[in-house]
Write an enzyme that holds these catalytic residues in place. Structure first.
Site, PDB file in Angstrom:
ATOM      1  N   MET A  32       0.837  -1.200   0.000  1.00 50.42           N
ATOM      2  CA  MET A  32       0.000   0.000   0.000  1.00 50.42           C
ATOM      3  C   MET A  32       0.878   1.259   0.000  1.00 50.42           C
ATOM      4  O   MET A  32       0.411   2.356   0.345  1.00 50.42           O
ATOM      5  CB  MET A  32      -0.936   0.003   1.208  1.00 50.42           C
ATOM      6  CG  MET A  32      -1.909  -1.177   1.171  1.00 50.42           C
ATOM      7  SD  MET A  32      -3.466  -0.877   2.043  1.00 50.42           S
ATOM      8  CE  MET A  32      -2.869  -0.549   3.689  1.00 50.42           C
ATOM      9  N   GLY A  33       2.146   1.108  -0.383  1.00 49.43           N
ATOM     10  CA  GLY A  33       3.012   2.280  -0.510  1.00 49.43           C
ATOM     11  C   GLY A  33       3.543   2.765   0.829  1.00 49.43           C
ATOM     12  O   GLY A  33       3.488   2.046   1.828  1.00 49.43           O
ATOM     13  N   LEU A  35       6.698   3.188   1.506  1.00 50.63           N
ATOM     14  CA  LEU A  35       7.601   2.047   1.699  1.00 50.63           C
ATOM     15  C   LEU A  35       8.672   2.305   2.752  1.00 50.63           C
ATOM     16  O   LEU A  35       9.145   3.423   2.918  1.00 50.63           O
ATOM     17  CB  LEU A  35       8.276   1.689   0.370  1.00 50.63           C
ATOM     18  CG  LEU A  35       7.371   1.266  -0.783  1.00 50.63           C
ATOM     19  CD1 LEU A  35       8.206   0.628  -1.882  1.00 50.63           C
ATOM     20  CD2 LEU A  35       6.262   0.319  -0.349  1.00 50.63           C
ATOM     21  N   HIS A  36       9.040   1.247   3.433  1.00 47.41           N
ATOM     22  CA  HIS A  36      10.104   1.269   4.426  1.00 47.41           C
ATOM     23  C   HIS A  36      10.955   0.018   4.217  1.00 47.41           C
ATOM     24  O   HIS A  36      10.704  -0.768   3.288  1.00 47.41           O
ATOM     25  CB  HIS A  36       9.526   1.338   5.847  1.00 47.41           C
ATOM     26  CG  HIS A  36       8.462   0.318   6.118  1.00 47.41           C
ATOM     27  ND1 HIS A  36       8.709  -1.038   6.145  1.00 47.41           N
ATOM     28  CD2 HIS A  36       7.127   0.448   6.342  1.00 47.41           C
ATOM     29  CE1 HIS A  36       7.601  -1.692   6.410  1.00 47.41           C
ATOM     30  NE2 HIS A  36       6.611  -0.816   6.513  1.00 47.41           N
ATOM     31  N   GLY A  38      11.036  -2.753   5.588  1.00 48.43           N
ATOM     32  CA  GLY A  38      10.294  -4.026   5.570  1.00 48.43           C
ATOM     33  C   GLY A  38       9.846  -4.368   4.167  1.00 48.43           C
ATOM     34  O   GLY A  38      10.041  -5.498   3.684  1.00 48.43           O
ATOM     35  N   HIS A  39       9.257  -3.400   3.479  1.00 46.01           N
ATOM     36  CA  HIS A  39       8.854  -3.616   2.091  1.00 46.01           C
ATOM     37  C   HIS A  39      10.078  -3.928   1.217  1.00 46.01           C
ATOM     38  O   HIS A  39      10.031  -4.812   0.361  1.00 46.01           O
ATOM     39  CB  HIS A  39       8.183  -2.364   1.509  1.00 46.01           C
ATOM     40  CG  HIS A  39       6.930  -1.931   2.207  1.00 46.01           C
ATOM     41  ND1 HIS A  39       6.872  -0.794   2.981  1.00 46.01           N
ATOM     42  CD2 HIS A  39       5.683  -2.464   2.221  1.00 46.01           C
ATOM     43  CE1 HIS A  39       5.628  -0.648   3.436  1.00 46.01           C
ATOM     44  NE2 HIS A  39       4.899  -1.645   2.999  1.00 46.01           N
ATOM     45  N   GLU A 150       5.673 -11.538   7.333  1.00 42.98           N
ATOM     46  CA  GLU A 150       5.097 -12.158   8.536  1.00 42.98           C
ATOM     47  C   GLU A 150       4.603 -11.095   9.510  1.00 42.98           C
ATOM     48  O   GLU A 150       3.870 -11.416  10.438  1.00 42.98           O
ATOM     49  CB  GLU A 150       6.143 -13.032   9.228  1.00 42.98           C
ATOM     50  CG  GLU A 150       6.379 -14.331   8.525  1.00 42.98           C
ATOM     51  CD  GLU A 150       7.281 -15.261   9.319  1.00 42.98           C
ATOM     52  OE1 GLU A 150       7.804 -14.838  10.381  1.00 42.98           O
ATOM     53  OE2 GLU A 150       7.478 -16.396   8.882  1.00 42.98           O
ATOM     54  N   LYS A 151       5.023  -9.857   9.306  1.00 47.32           N
ATOM     55  CA  LYS A 151       4.504  -8.748  10.129  1.00 47.32           C
ATOM     56  C   LYS A 151       2.975  -8.800  10.184  1.00 47.32           C
ATOM     57  O   LYS A 151       2.365  -8.545  11.212  1.00 47.32           O
ATOM     58  CB  LYS A 151       5.000  -7.432   9.538  1.00 47.32           C
ATOM     59  CG  LYS A 151       4.211  -6.191   9.885  1.00 47.32           C
ATOM     60  CD  LYS A 151       4.457  -5.773  11.309  1.00 47.32           C
ATOM     61  CE  LYS A 151       3.872  -4.412  11.631  1.00 47.32           C
ATOM     62  NZ  LYS A 151       2.496  -4.228  11.231  1.00 47.32           N
ATOM     63  N   ASP A 152       2.368  -9.125   9.044  1.00 55.03           N
ATOM     64  CA  ASP A 152       0.911  -9.277   8.972  1.00 55.03           C
ATOM     65  C   ASP A 152       0.625 -10.778   8.872  1.00 55.03           C
ATOM     66  O   ASP A 152       0.275 -11.303   7.816  1.00 55.03           O
ATOM     67  CB  ASP A 152       0.373  -8.493   7.772  1.00 55.03           C
ATOM     68  CG  ASP A 152       0.709  -7.023   7.884  1.00 55.03           C
ATOM     69  OD1 ASP A 152       0.039  -6.337   8.652  1.00 55.03           O
ATOM     70  OD2 ASP A 152       1.675  -6.569   7.245  1.00 55.03           O
TER      71      ASP A 152
HETATM   72  P1  AMP Z   1       1.513  -2.825   3.483  1.00 56.53           P
HETATM   73  O1  AMP Z   1       2.055  -1.797   2.546  1.00 56.53           O
HETATM   74  O2  AMP Z   1       1.548  -2.403   4.931  1.00 56.53           O
HETATM   75  O3  AMP Z   1       0.192  -3.385   3.046  1.00 56.53           O
HETATM   76  O4  AMP Z   1       2.534  -4.046   3.433  1.00 56.53           O
HETATM   77  C1  AMP Z   1       2.898  -4.636   2.218  1.00 56.53           C
HETATM   78  C2  AMP Z   1       3.675  -5.878   2.503  1.00 56.53           C
HETATM   79  O5  AMP Z   1       4.837  -5.562   3.276  1.00 56.53           O
HETATM   80  C3  AMP Z   1       2.877  -6.911   3.306  1.00 56.53           C
HETATM   81  O6  AMP Z   1       3.180  -8.206   2.827  1.00 56.53           O
HETATM   82  C4  AMP Z   1       3.414  -6.704   4.703  1.00 56.53           C
HETATM   83  O7  AMP Z   1       3.292  -7.847   5.521  1.00 56.53           O
HETATM   84  C5  AMP Z   1       4.870  -6.394   4.413  1.00 56.53           C
HETATM   85  N1  AMP Z   1       5.482  -5.701   5.554  1.00 56.53           N
HETATM   86  C6  AMP Z   1       5.012  -4.608   6.185  1.00 56.53           C
HETATM   87  N2  AMP Z   1       5.814  -4.295   7.210  1.00 56.53           N
HETATM   88  C7  AMP Z   1       6.803  -5.216   7.248  1.00 56.53           C
HETATM   89  C8  AMP Z   1       7.940  -5.437   8.088  1.00 56.53           C
HETATM   90  N3  AMP Z   1       8.225  -4.652   9.111  1.00 56.53           N
HETATM   91  N4  AMP Z   1       8.732  -6.502   7.800  1.00 56.53           N
HETATM   92  C9  AMP Z   1       8.448  -7.327   6.754  1.00 56.53           C
HETATM   93  N5  AMP Z   1       7.412  -7.161   5.927  1.00 56.53           N
HETATM   94  C10 AMP Z   1       6.592  -6.126   6.170  1.00 56.53           C
END
Ligand code: AMP
Length: 282
Positions: A32-33, A35-36, A38-39, A150-152
Protein backbone atom coordinates in the site's frame (compact mmCIF):
# COMPACT_ATOMS: atom_id res chain seq x y z
CA UNK A 1 17.61 -2.45 -15.01
CA UNK A 2 15.34 0.57 -15.10
CA UNK A 3 11.87 0.63 -13.58
CA UNK A 4 8.82 0.59 -15.86
CA UNK A 5 5.81 2.20 -14.21
CA UNK A 6 2.20 1.38 -15.10
CA UNK A 7 -0.99 3.02 -13.95
CA UNK A 8 -3.12 0.81 -16.24
CA UNK A 9 -3.81 -2.86 -15.61
CA UNK A 10 -3.76 -4.22 -19.19
CA UNK A 11 -0.29 -3.05 -20.26
CA UNK A 12 1.03 -4.33 -16.91
CA UNK A 13 -0.65 -7.71 -17.49
CA UNK A 14 0.86 -7.90 -20.98
CA UNK A 15 4.35 -6.96 -19.79
CA UNK A 16 4.34 -9.83 -17.28
CA UNK A 17 2.89 -12.22 -19.87
CA UNK A 18 5.74 -11.28 -22.19
CA UNK A 19 8.29 -11.94 -19.45
CA UNK A 20 6.87 -15.40 -18.75
CA UNK A 21 6.66 -16.17 -22.49
CA UNK A 22 10.40 -15.43 -22.65
CA UNK A 23 10.96 -17.99 -19.87
CA UNK A 24 11.48 -15.51 -17.04
CA UNK A 25 9.97 -16.01 -13.58
CA UNK A 26 7.98 -13.22 -11.94
CA UNK A 27 8.13 -12.14 -8.30
CA UNK A 28 5.24 -10.03 -7.04
CA UNK A 29 5.32 -7.68 -4.03
CA UNK A 30 1.91 -6.14 -3.28
CA UNK A 31 1.99 -3.05 -1.02
CA UNK A 32 0.00 0.00 0.00
CA UNK A 33 3.01 2.28 -0.51
CA UNK A 34 4.80 4.55 2.01
CA UNK A 35 7.60 2.05 1.70
CA UNK A 36 10.10 1.27 4.43
CA UNK A 37 12.88 -1.28 4.91
CA UNK A 38 10.29 -4.03 5.57
CA UNK A 39 8.85 -3.62 2.09
CA UNK A 40 12.34 -3.33 0.62
CA UNK A 41 13.29 -6.65 2.23
CA UNK A 42 10.44 -8.30 0.29
CA UNK A 43 11.67 -6.77 -2.97
CA UNK A 44 15.22 -7.93 -2.27
CA UNK A 45 14.02 -11.46 -1.54
CA UNK A 46 11.89 -11.50 -4.70
CA UNK A 47 14.86 -10.26 -6.74
CA UNK A 48 17.00 -13.07 -5.36
CA UNK A 49 14.44 -15.73 -6.24
CA UNK A 50 12.94 -14.44 -9.51
CA UNK A 51 14.07 -13.05 -12.86
CA UNK A 52 11.84 -9.97 -12.73
CA UNK A 53 10.08 -8.28 -9.81
CA UNK A 54 6.78 -6.43 -9.98
CA UNK A 55 5.75 -4.20 -7.08
CA UNK A 56 2.20 -2.93 -6.74
CA UNK A 57 1.05 0.11 -4.79
CA UNK A 58 -2.64 0.48 -4.12
CA UNK A 59 -4.16 1.89 -0.96
CA UNK A 60 -7.09 -0.49 -0.97
CA UNK A 61 -10.30 1.15 0.23
CA UNK A 62 -12.00 -2.25 0.52
CA UNK A 63 -9.89 -3.17 3.55
CA UNK A 64 -10.61 0.01 5.53
CA UNK A 65 -13.80 0.26 7.57
CA UNK A 66 -15.63 3.61 7.79
CA UNK A 67 -13.81 5.74 10.39
CA UNK A 68 -10.46 4.01 9.83
CA UNK A 69 -7.43 5.82 8.42
CA UNK A 70 -8.01 5.49 4.65
CA UNK A 71 -7.90 9.26 3.99
CA UNK A 72 -4.87 9.89 6.22
CA UNK A 73 -2.94 6.74 5.27
CA UNK A 74 0.68 7.86 4.58
CA UNK A 75 1.53 8.35 0.90
CA UNK A 76 4.95 8.97 -0.65
CA UNK A 77 4.86 8.20 -4.39
CA UNK A 78 8.23 9.81 -5.18
CA UNK A 79 10.07 8.16 -2.31
CA UNK A 80 8.41 4.83 -3.11
CA UNK A 81 9.51 4.94 -6.73
CA UNK A 82 13.13 5.64 -5.76
CA UNK A 83 13.20 2.79 -3.22
CA UNK A 84 11.54 0.33 -5.60
CA UNK A 85 13.97 1.15 -8.38
CA UNK A 86 16.96 1.03 -6.04
CA UNK A 87 15.86 -2.34 -4.62
CA UNK A 88 15.99 -3.90 -8.07
CA UNK A 89 12.36 -4.17 -9.18
CA UNK A 90 11.55 -4.11 -12.89
CA UNK A 91 7.88 -3.10 -12.84
CA UNK A 92 5.67 -0.93 -10.69
CA UNK A 93 1.89 -1.01 -10.97
CA UNK A 94 0.31 1.98 -9.21
CA UNK A 95 -3.26 2.18 -10.51
CA UNK A 96 -5.71 4.90 -9.50
CA UNK A 97 -8.98 3.78 -7.95
CA UNK A 98 -10.95 4.22 -11.20
CA UNK A 99 -8.53 1.87 -12.98
CA UNK A 100 -8.66 -0.79 -10.28
CA UNK A 101 -12.46 -0.56 -9.99
CA UNK A 102 -14.44 1.33 -12.59
CA UNK A 103 -17.34 0.78 -10.20
CA UNK A 104 -17.50 -0.73 -6.74
CA UNK A 105 -16.99 -4.49 -7.10
CA UNK A 106 -19.97 -6.80 -6.64
CA UNK A 107 -17.64 -9.77 -6.21
CA UNK A 108 -15.74 -10.43 -3.01
CA UNK A 109 -13.50 -13.15 -1.65
CA UNK A 110 -14.01 -14.19 1.97
CA UNK A 111 -11.66 -16.64 3.65
CA UNK A 112 -13.88 -17.97 6.50
CA UNK A 113 -12.57 -18.98 9.91
CA UNK A 114 -8.96 -17.82 9.39
CA UNK A 115 -10.09 -14.29 8.60
CA UNK A 116 -12.65 -13.98 11.39
CA UNK A 117 -10.55 -14.07 14.59
CA UNK A 118 -8.01 -11.52 15.89
CA UNK A 119 -7.73 -8.72 13.27
CA UNK A 120 -10.91 -10.00 11.63
CA UNK A 121 -12.82 -9.69 14.91
CA UNK A 122 -11.47 -6.19 15.60
CA UNK A 123 -11.86 -5.05 11.98
CA UNK A 124 -14.93 -6.81 10.53
CA UNK A 125 -14.68 -7.14 6.76
CA UNK A 126 -10.98 -6.27 6.72
CA UNK A 127 -9.76 -9.59 5.36
CA UNK A 128 -12.52 -9.78 2.77
CA UNK A 129 -11.19 -6.45 1.50
CA UNK A 130 -7.62 -7.77 1.54
CA UNK A 131 -8.44 -11.11 -0.12
CA UNK A 132 -10.57 -9.46 -2.80
CA UNK A 133 -7.86 -7.01 -3.82
CA UNK A 134 -5.06 -9.57 -3.63
CA UNK A 135 -7.11 -11.98 -5.76
CA UNK A 136 -7.46 -9.22 -8.33
CA UNK A 137 -3.74 -8.42 -8.24
CA UNK A 138 -2.99 -12.12 -8.67
CA UNK A 139 -5.43 -12.29 -11.60
CA UNK A 140 -3.79 -9.40 -13.46
CA UNK A 141 -0.23 -10.42 -12.52
CA UNK A 142 -0.57 -14.07 -13.60
CA UNK A 143 1.61 -16.97 -12.50
CA UNK A 144 4.20 -15.75 -10.03
CA UNK A 145 5.78 -16.04 -6.63
CA UNK A 146 4.19 -13.50 -4.30
CA UNK A 147 6.03 -12.12 -1.27
CA UNK A 148 4.26 -11.13 1.95
CA UNK A 149 5.60 -10.14 5.37
CA UNK A 150 5.10 -12.16 8.54
CA UNK A 151 4.50 -8.75 10.13
CA UNK A 152 0.91 -9.28 8.97
CA UNK A 153 0.84 -12.91 10.02
CA UNK A 154 -2.90 -13.41 9.77
CA UNK A 155 -2.98 -11.74 6.35
CA UNK A 156 -0.31 -14.18 5.18
CA UNK A 157 -2.44 -17.11 6.44
CA UNK A 158 -5.54 -15.72 4.72
CA UNK A 159 -3.73 -15.35 1.40
CA UNK A 160 -2.13 -18.79 1.59
CA UNK A 161 -5.54 -20.34 2.22
CA UNK A 162 -7.19 -18.34 -0.57
CA UNK A 163 -4.53 -19.52 -3.04
CA UNK A 164 -4.96 -23.15 -1.93
CA UNK A 165 -8.76 -23.02 -1.96
CA UNK A 166 -9.02 -21.34 -5.37
CA UNK A 167 -6.06 -23.09 -7.02
CA UNK A 168 -4.44 -19.80 -8.02
CA UNK A 169 -1.11 -20.11 -9.91
CA UNK A 170 0.83 -18.33 -7.19
CA UNK A 171 3.54 -19.51 -4.79
CA UNK A 172 3.10 -17.50 -1.60
CA UNK A 173 6.37 -16.76 0.20
CA UNK A 174 6.33 -15.48 3.79
CA UNK A 175 9.24 -13.22 4.81
CA UNK A 176 10.50 -12.29 8.31
CA UNK A 177 9.46 -9.09 10.05
CA UNK A 178 11.96 -6.25 9.79
CA UNK A 179 12.33 -4.29 13.05
CA UNK A 180 14.02 -1.12 14.20
CA UNK A 181 16.97 -1.55 16.54
CA UNK A 182 14.67 -1.14 19.57
CA UNK A 183 12.40 -3.97 18.38
CA UNK A 184 9.52 -1.94 16.93
CA UNK A 185 8.27 -3.66 13.79
CA UNK A 186 8.53 -1.31 10.82
CA UNK A 187 5.12 -0.15 9.61
CA UNK A 188 3.85 2.65 7.42
CA UNK A 189 1.56 3.51 10.34
CA UNK A 190 4.57 4.29 12.57
CA UNK A 191 4.52 7.65 10.76
CA UNK A 192 1.48 8.54 12.92
CA UNK A 193 3.52 8.34 16.13
CA UNK A 194 4.65 11.48 17.98
CA UNK A 195 8.23 11.33 19.34
CA UNK A 196 6.87 10.32 22.78
CA UNK A 197 4.66 7.64 21.28
CA UNK A 198 7.52 6.37 19.14
CA UNK A 199 9.67 6.07 22.28
CA UNK A 200 6.91 4.02 23.96
CA UNK A 201 6.04 1.88 20.93
CA UNK A 202 8.62 -0.94 21.45
CA UNK A 203 6.45 -1.97 24.42
CA UNK A 204 4.46 -4.04 21.95
CA UNK A 205 7.49 -6.14 21.01
CA UNK A 206 8.52 -6.36 24.68
CA UNK A 207 5.07 -7.79 25.45
CA UNK A 208 5.60 -10.47 22.78
CA UNK A 209 9.02 -11.25 24.23
CA UNK A 210 7.44 -11.57 27.69
CA UNK A 211 4.95 -14.07 26.26
CA UNK A 212 7.84 -15.96 24.67
CA UNK A 213 9.78 -15.88 27.96
CA UNK A 214 6.79 -17.30 29.82
CA UNK A 215 6.66 -20.19 27.35
CA UNK A 216 10.44 -20.62 27.66
CA UNK A 217 10.02 -20.82 31.46
CA UNK A 218 7.54 -23.67 31.05
CA UNK A 219 4.19 -21.87 31.12
CA UNK A 220 1.68 -23.83 29.00
CA UNK A 221 -1.56 -22.08 29.96
CA UNK A 222 -2.71 -19.68 27.18
CA UNK A 223 -4.53 -17.46 29.73
CA UNK A 224 -1.35 -16.95 31.76
CA UNK A 225 0.64 -16.15 28.62
CA UNK A 226 -2.00 -13.64 27.50
CA UNK A 227 -1.83 -12.09 30.98
CA UNK A 228 1.98 -11.87 30.84
CA UNK A 229 1.76 -9.93 27.55
CA UNK A 230 -1.13 -7.72 28.75
CA UNK A 231 0.79 -6.83 31.90
CA UNK A 232 3.69 -5.40 29.87
CA UNK A 233 1.32 -3.31 27.75
CA UNK A 234 -0.53 -2.10 30.88
CA UNK A 235 2.74 -0.66 32.23
CA UNK A 236 2.78 1.83 29.32
CA UNK A 237 -0.20 4.16 29.80
CA UNK A 238 0.04 5.46 26.23
CA UNK A 239 -1.15 2.05 24.97
CA UNK A 240 -4.67 0.61 25.00
CA UNK A 241 -4.57 -3.12 24.39
CA UNK A 242 -6.90 -4.52 21.74
CA UNK A 243 -5.84 -8.17 22.04
CA UNK A 244 -2.91 -10.30 23.16
CA UNK A 245 -3.27 -13.88 22.00
CA UNK A 246 -1.40 -17.14 21.70
CA UNK A 247 -2.57 -19.58 19.02
CA UNK A 248 -1.27 -22.55 17.09
CA UNK A 249 1.06 -21.57 14.24
CA UNK A 250 -1.91 -21.91 11.86
CA UNK A 251 -3.89 -19.49 14.07
CA UNK A 252 -6.31 -22.07 15.45
CA UNK A 253 -7.20 -21.55 19.14
CA UNK A 254 -5.38 -23.74 21.69
CA UNK A 255 -6.15 -24.98 25.21
CA UNK A 256 -2.55 -25.67 26.02
CA UNK A 257 0.72 -24.47 24.51
CA UNK A 258 2.50 -27.24 22.61
CA UNK A 259 4.88 -27.27 19.65
CA UNK A 260 4.98 -24.22 17.35
CA UNK A 261 2.74 -21.39 18.49
CA UNK A 262 2.20 -17.76 17.55
CA UNK A 263 1.96 -14.80 19.88
CA UNK A 264 -0.08 -11.97 18.39
CA UNK A 265 -0.81 -8.50 19.72
CA UNK A 266 -2.71 -5.37 18.69
CA UNK A 267 -2.93 -2.08 20.56
CA UNK A 268 -3.75 1.57 20.06
CA UNK A 269 -1.34 4.39 20.77
CA UNK A 270 -2.40 7.95 19.97
CA UNK A 271 -4.10 7.83 16.57
CA UNK A 272 -2.23 4.68 15.51
CA UNK A 273 -3.31 1.07 15.83
CA UNK A 274 -0.24 -1.18 15.76
CA UNK A 275 0.00 -4.96 15.39
CA UNK A 276 2.89 -7.37 15.85
CA UNK A 277 3.50 -11.09 16.32
CA UNK A 278 6.23 -13.55 17.18
CA UNK A 279 6.75 -17.29 16.82
CA UNK A 280 7.54 -19.40 19.88
CA UNK A 281 8.22 -23.09 20.49
CA UNK A 282 7.15 -25.08 23.54
P1 AMP B 1 1.51 -2.83 3.48
O1 AMP B 1 2.06 -1.80 2.55
O2 AMP B 1 1.55 -2.40 4.93
O3 AMP B 1 0.19 -3.38 3.05
O4 AMP B 1 2.53 -4.05 3.43
C1 AMP B 1 2.90 -4.64 2.22
C2 AMP B 1 3.67 -5.88 2.50
O5 AMP B 1 4.84 -5.56 3.28
C3 AMP B 1 2.88 -6.91 3.31
O6 AMP B 1 3.18 -8.21 2.83
C4 AMP B 1 3.41 -6.70 4.70
O7 AMP B 1 3.29 -7.85 5.52
C5 AMP B 1 4.87 -6.39 4.41
N1 AMP B 1 5.48 -5.70 5.55
C6 AMP B 1 5.01 -4.61 6.19
N2 AMP B 1 5.81 -4.30 7.21
C7 AMP B 1 6.80 -5.22 7.25
C8 AMP B 1 7.94 -5.44 8.09
N3 AMP B 1 8.22 -4.65 9.11
N4 AMP B 1 8.73 -6.50 7.80
C9 AMP B 1 8.45 -7.33 6.75
N5 AMP B 1 7.41 -7.16 5.93
C10 AMP B 1 6.59 -6.13 6.17
Amino acid sequence: MSLTVFDRLEPYRKALETERAAGRTVGLVPTMGALHAGHVSLIHRAALDCDVVAVTIFVNPLQFAPGEDLTTYPRDPEGDRAQISEAGATYLLAPPMREMFAEPPLTSVTVGRIGESLEGASRPGHFTGVATIVAKLFAVSGACRAYFGEKDYQQLAVIRRMVADLGLPVDVVGCPTVRDADGLALSSRNAYLSPDERAAAPTLYQALLAGGDAIGAGQRDPGSIRAAMAEVVAREPKFTLDYAEVTAADLTPIDTVAGEVRLLIAARIGTARLIDNLGAHA
